[in-house]
Design a protein around this motif. Structure first.
Motif, mmCIF file in Angstrom:
data_model
loop_
_atom_site.group_PDB
_atom_site.id
_atom_site.type_symbol
_atom_site.label_atom_id
_atom_site.label_comp_id
_atom_site.label_asym_id
_atom_site.label_seq_id
_atom_site.Cartn_x
_atom_site.Cartn_y
_atom_site.Cartn_z
ATOM 1 N N ASP A 76 -16.698 2.813 -11.751
ATOM 2 C CA ASP A 76 -16.259 3.884 -12.648
ATOM 3 C C ASP A 76 -17.479 4.682 -13.097
ATOM 4 O OD1 ASP A 76 -13.580 3.002 -12.576
ATOM 5 O OD2 ASP A 76 -14.025 1.492 -14.111
ATOM 6 N N GLY A 77 -17.363 6.018 -13.024
ATOM 7 C CA GLY A 77 -18.459 6.879 -13.444
ATOM 8 C C GLY A 77 -19.212 7.428 -12.256
ATOM 9 N N ASN A 78 -20.483 7.771 -12.464
ATOM 10 C CA ASN A 78 -21.307 8.304 -11.384
ATOM 11 C C ASN A 78 -22.761 7.954 -11.642
ATOM 12 O OD1 ASN A 78 -22.680 10.670 -12.833
ATOM 13 N ND2 ASN A 78 -20.502 11.069 -13.238
ATOM 14 N N PHE A 79 -23.610 8.235 -10.663
ATOM 15 C CA PHE A 79 -25.000 7.813 -10.755
ATOM 16 C C PHE A 79 -25.871 8.756 -11.578
ATOM 17 C CE2 PHE A 79 -23.937 5.849 -6.469
ATOM 18 C CZ PHE A 79 -23.729 4.583 -7.017
ATOM 19 N N ILE A 98 -28.749 4.565 -3.274
ATOM 20 C CA ILE A 98 -28.243 5.034 -4.564
ATOM 21 C C ILE A 98 -29.328 5.864 -5.249
ATOM 22 C CG2 ILE A 98 -27.480 4.297 -6.851
ATOM 23 C CD1 ILE A 98 -26.452 1.699 -5.415
ATOM 24 N N SER A 99 -28.977 7.054 -5.694
ATOM 25 C CA SER A 99 -29.956 7.921 -6.338
ATOM 26 C C SER A 99 -29.278 8.731 -7.430
ATOM 27 C CB SER A 99 -30.582 8.861 -5.299
ATOM 28 O OG SER A 99 -31.509 9.731 -5.911
ATOM 29 N N GLY A 100 -29.983 8.942 -8.549
ATOM 30 C CA GLY A 100 -29.430 9.746 -9.628
ATOM 31 C C GLY A 100 -30.224 9.597 -10.905
ATOM 32 N N ASN A 101 -29.752 10.276 -11.949
ATOM 33 C CA ASN A 101 -30.435 10.252 -13.245
ATOM 34 C C ASN A 101 -29.813 9.270 -14.229
ATOM 35 O OD1 ASN A 101 -32.279 12.355 -12.567
ATOM 36 N ND2 ASN A 101 -30.620 13.844 -12.853
ATOM 37 N N GLY A 102 -28.825 8.518 -13.789
ATOM 38 C CA GLY A 102 -28.121 7.630 -14.694
ATOM 39 C C GLY A 102 -28.483 6.171 -14.530
#
Length: 279
Positions: A76-79, A98-102
């Protein structure tokens, strides 16, 4: 002959005064003038000063497709905000990147598995990575980078016997059917003594990655088999790299080589490297 004596005397007098000059501590003409600089500045310790190089950046993972929270991890949600995974996931193919600001949270009991040699689970996040109680991540290559990484009690990252290929021009895999061990980080062991050789001269898999032992990043290598019909050798261990400002390690990390049992040699262990400001 007598005509050369004055020249010889002049030469000896020159050496005498030069010796006096050096003994007095004054620089000799034409020598290196230190000026007002302290002599200790030119000691052998200064000239041979050694500063260890900084640790390397997070190594680029093997090729893997970019992942989505809902599509690949069924979370649930996003990265870029927060991805929460509540149920176990069996990955397919080469793995996930996996890559992101979260942040990424695997809740208690979740298993994220990709039991294929060299399968990748790689995450590069600006937030936190949290593995809850009993979480199990199984793959051949696990590299995680985040602000904070937490492995709660009984959490496990396991790359045992899931190594991909070793570096180019090396194998570490023993030849023959003697069930010898793999050679990552050192010569593999052998229980077979070749005729005319001492036990210390009989080895298994060839050594590789010795120079990278302080910052290891190579897969382990397979052990040998005792049969040409079937490969009984244990697989090499995988790679685990963790980078964070803080790592809380109440869980376990494994990168062991596989056991060849009674019919094969054990694979060599893989690579584990942790870098954090606090642990």
């Amino acid at each position: 002959m007598a005509a050369h004596i004055p020249l010889l005397r002049l030469f000896l007098l020159h050496l005498f005064f030069a010796a006096l000059t050096v003994a007095s501590g004054n620089p000799s003409p034409g020598g290196f003038d230190r000026g007002d600089v302290d002599a200790e500045a030119y000691s052998i310790l200064t000239f041979h000063d050694y500063t260890p190089p900084p640790p390397p950046a997070l190594p680029p993972p093997p090729a893997a497709p970019a992942a989505t929270c809902a599509g690949d991890l069924r979370g649930d949600g996003n990265f870029d905000t927060r991805c929460v995974v509540t149920a176990s996931v069996r990955l397919r193919g080469p793995g996930v990147y996996i890559s992101g600001n979260g942040s990424l949270l695997l809740l208690d009991g979740v298993a994220l598995t990709c039991e294929r040699p060299g399968c990748v689970v790689s995450a590069n996040l600006s937030g936190d990575i949290f593995f809850g109680h009993g979480v199990c991540v199984v793959a051949g290559w696990v590299s995680l980078s985040a602000a904070n990484i937490t492995l709660a009690n009984d959490a496990l990252i396991n790359t045992t016997a899931l190594a991909g290929d070793p570096p180019d021009k090396t194998s570490g895999i023993p030849t023959g059917t003697y069930g010898d061990g793999g050679g990552h980080g050192g010569r593999g062991a052998s229980c077979y003594v070749k005729k005319g050789q001492a036990p210390d001269d009989s080895w298994g898999g060839d050594m590789y990655a010795w120079a990278e032992l302080k910052t290891p990043n190579s897969y382990g290598s397979k052990g040998g088999s005792t049969s040409v019909e079937k490969d009984y050798g244990g697989g090499g261990g995988g790679v685990v790299w963790l980078f964070a400002e803080e790592i809380v390690m109440n869980g376990t990390i494994l990168a062991d080589g596989g056991d060849g049992g009674t019919k094969g040699g054990g694979g060599s262990g893989g690579s584990i490297y942790l870098k954090a400001a606090t642990m």
